[in-house]
Scaffold this active site. Structure first.
Site, short mmCIF file in Angstrom:
data_model
loop_
_atom_site.label_atom_id
_atom_site.label_comp_id
_atom_site.label_asym_id
_atom_site.label_seq_id
_atom_site.Cartn_x
_atom_site.Cartn_y
_atom_site.Cartn_z
CB SER A 179 21.33 7.84 13.30
OG SER A 179 22.48 7.07 13.59
CE1 TYR B 242 18.25 4.01 16.30
CE2 TYR B 242 20.24 3.97 14.96
CZ TYR B 242 19.43 4.60 15.89
OH TYR B 242 19.78 5.83 16.39
P1 NAD Z 1 16.89 7.91 24.70
O1 NAD Z 1 16.54 6.47 24.85
O2 NAD Z 1 17.42 8.64 25.88
O3 NAD Z 1 15.66 8.74 24.15
C1 NAD Z 1 14.67 8.24 23.31
C2 NAD Z 1 13.36 8.83 23.76
O4 NAD Z 1 12.31 8.42 22.89
C3 NAD Z 1 12.98 8.37 25.18
O5 NAD Z 1 12.73 9.52 25.96
C4 NAD Z 1 11.72 7.56 24.98
O6 NAD Z 1 10.81 7.66 26.05
C5 NAD Z 1 11.16 8.18 23.71
N1 NAD Z 1 10.22 7.30 23.01
C6 NAD Z 1 10.37 5.98 22.71
N2 NAD Z 1 9.27 5.52 22.08
C7 NAD Z 1 8.42 6.58 21.97
C8 NAD Z 1 7.12 6.73 21.43
N3 NAD Z 1 6.48 5.70 20.87
N4 NAD Z 1 6.54 7.95 21.49
C9 NAD Z 1 7.18 9.00 22.06
N5 NAD Z 1 8.42 8.90 22.60
C10 NAD Z 1 9.02 7.71 22.56
O7 NAD Z 1 17.93 7.97 23.50
P2 NAD Z 1 18.55 9.21 22.72
O8 NAD Z 1 19.96 8.86 22.46
O9 NAD Z 1 18.25 10.48 23.40
O10 NAD Z 1 17.78 9.13 21.33
C11 NAD Z 1 17.04 10.21 20.78
C12 NAD Z 1 17.08 10.14 19.27
O11 NAD Z 1 18.43 10.33 18.83
C13 NAD Z 1 16.63 8.80 18.68
O12 NAD Z 1 15.88 9.03 17.49
C14 NAD Z 1 17.95 8.12 18.34
O13 NAD Z 1 17.82 7.18 17.30
C15 NAD Z 1 18.77 9.31 17.92
N6 NAD Z 1 20.22 9.08 17.96
C16 NAD Z 1 20.88 8.91 19.14
C17 NAD Z 1 22.25 8.70 19.12
C18 NAD Z 1 23.07 8.53 20.37
O14 NAD Z 1 24.27 8.28 20.26
N7 NAD Z 1 22.52 8.67 21.56
C19 NAD Z 1 22.94 8.66 17.91
C20 NAD Z 1 22.23 8.84 16.72
C21 NAD Z 1 20.86 9.05 16.76
#
Ligand code: NAD
Length: 269
Positions: free
Chosen positions: A154, A167
């Site tokens: 991130s 986080y």
């Molecule tokens: P999201 O909530 O749509 O996806 C997260 C996924 O992780 C979900 O599908 C959830 O079911 C899964 N998950 C949670 N706990 C789990 C576990 N114990 N085992 C397996 N799967 C598990 O959110 P996202 O935005 O798609 O996030 C995906 C990644 O991207 C994360 O690591 C998040 O920190 C990172 N991220 C997202 C953003 C953003 O702006 N959306 C920015 C920076 C980083």
């Protein structure tokens, strides 16, 4: 279109929604067979919907339930995938979540839960992937590398985030986990990099974009003046997993529309 990941096996953790789902779709279009990981029985339908969409566009894959924070489940997932598909070529360490709290009120449960999934989950999956990459080694027809790991970090691996200490700590931890193992396994031709998304439109940050006011406030942090989409991350993941990026390892690639460019200084600070 050239399929740069043809016949490669990719595990994408947390792929039933958001960025993971987007990355799974992009990898499948590039020819990879995708393992759409999801954590619990309740996320199976969403994972199946992602798989159905992928199959509709000619892609191939399966869904697989595994909580990445649980060691036995991760070991079993890799063993099952190797038994079914012969090997694993690509790991997208994507699963992640937030449990936000003012720091003085943050419970140990909130701290451990976020670190357990976001950081320990990446450790467990990376360790099992590397064991398989070391066992198989390089097969030139598949890839110049013995294996590729992409950690979903991130912008908060470098931007401090008040109210989200657990986080931000998990993402800062991912940075040095990724760089340390990239250094350790480069001689074995294993490439390990991170993608650092800025604001991508997914369920994890819905409150930051689901009203015009929230979106306008968010855009003050993004010089490129649009919120990112899962496809932006998917395109980067395909490139990082392919031989087009064969000389890149240990890098944090920021995909953030300029969020890390200190936008507050754009009008003279
Ligand atoms: P999201 O909530 O749509 O996806 C997260 C996924 O992780 C979900 O599908 C959830 O079911 C899964 N998950 C949670 N706990 C789990 C576990 N114990 N085992 C397996 N799967 C598990 O959110 P996202 O935005 O798609 O996030 C995906 C990644 O991207 C994360 O690591 C998040 O920190 C990172 N991220 C997202 C953003 C953003 O702006 N959306 C920015 C920076 C980083």
């Amino acid at each position: 279109m050239e399929k740069k990941l043809q016949a490669q096996i990719a595990i994408i953790t947390g792929a039933s929604s958001g960025i993971g789902a987007g990355v799974a779709k992009s990898l499948a279009i590039a020819g990879a067979t995708v393992i759409i990981n999801h954590p619990v029985a309740a996320t199976k339908d969403a994972a199946e919907a992602v798989l159905t969409e992928i199959k509709t566009t000619g892609g191939n894959g399966i869904t697989y339930q595994c909580d990445v924070s649980k060691e036995e489940e991760v070991i079993k997932m890799f063993a099952d995938i190797v038994a079914q598909f012969g090997t694993v070529d690509i790991l997208i360490n994507n699963a992640g979540l937030q449990r936000d709290s003012p720091f003085e009120k943050m419970t140990l449960e909130q701290w451990n839960f976020v670190l357990g999934v976001n950081l320990t989950g990446q450790f467990l999956c990376a360790r099992e992937a590397i064991k398989e990459f070391l066992r198989r080694g390089v097969i030139a027809e598949r890839s110049k590398a013995a294996g590729k790991i992409i950690c979903m970090s991130s912008v908060h691996e470098v931007i401090p985030w008040a109210g989200h200490a657990n986080y931000a700590a998990s993402k800062g931890g991912i940075m040095l986990l990724m760089k340390s193992i990239a250094q350790e396994f480069a001689p074995k031709k294993i490439r390990i990099n991170s993608i650092c998304p800025g604001a991508i439109q997914t369920p994890i940050n819905r409150s930051a974009w689901d009203t015009p006011q929230a979106l306008a406030s968010l855009l003050t942090l993004i010089p490129y003046q649009r919120i990112g989409q899962p496809e932006d991350i998917g395109n980067t993941a395909v490139w990082l997993a392919s031989d087009d990026s064969d000389y890149i390892t240990g890098a944090s690639i920021f995909v953030d529309g300029g969020m890390t460019l200190y936008p507050g200084f754009s009008t003279n600070g």
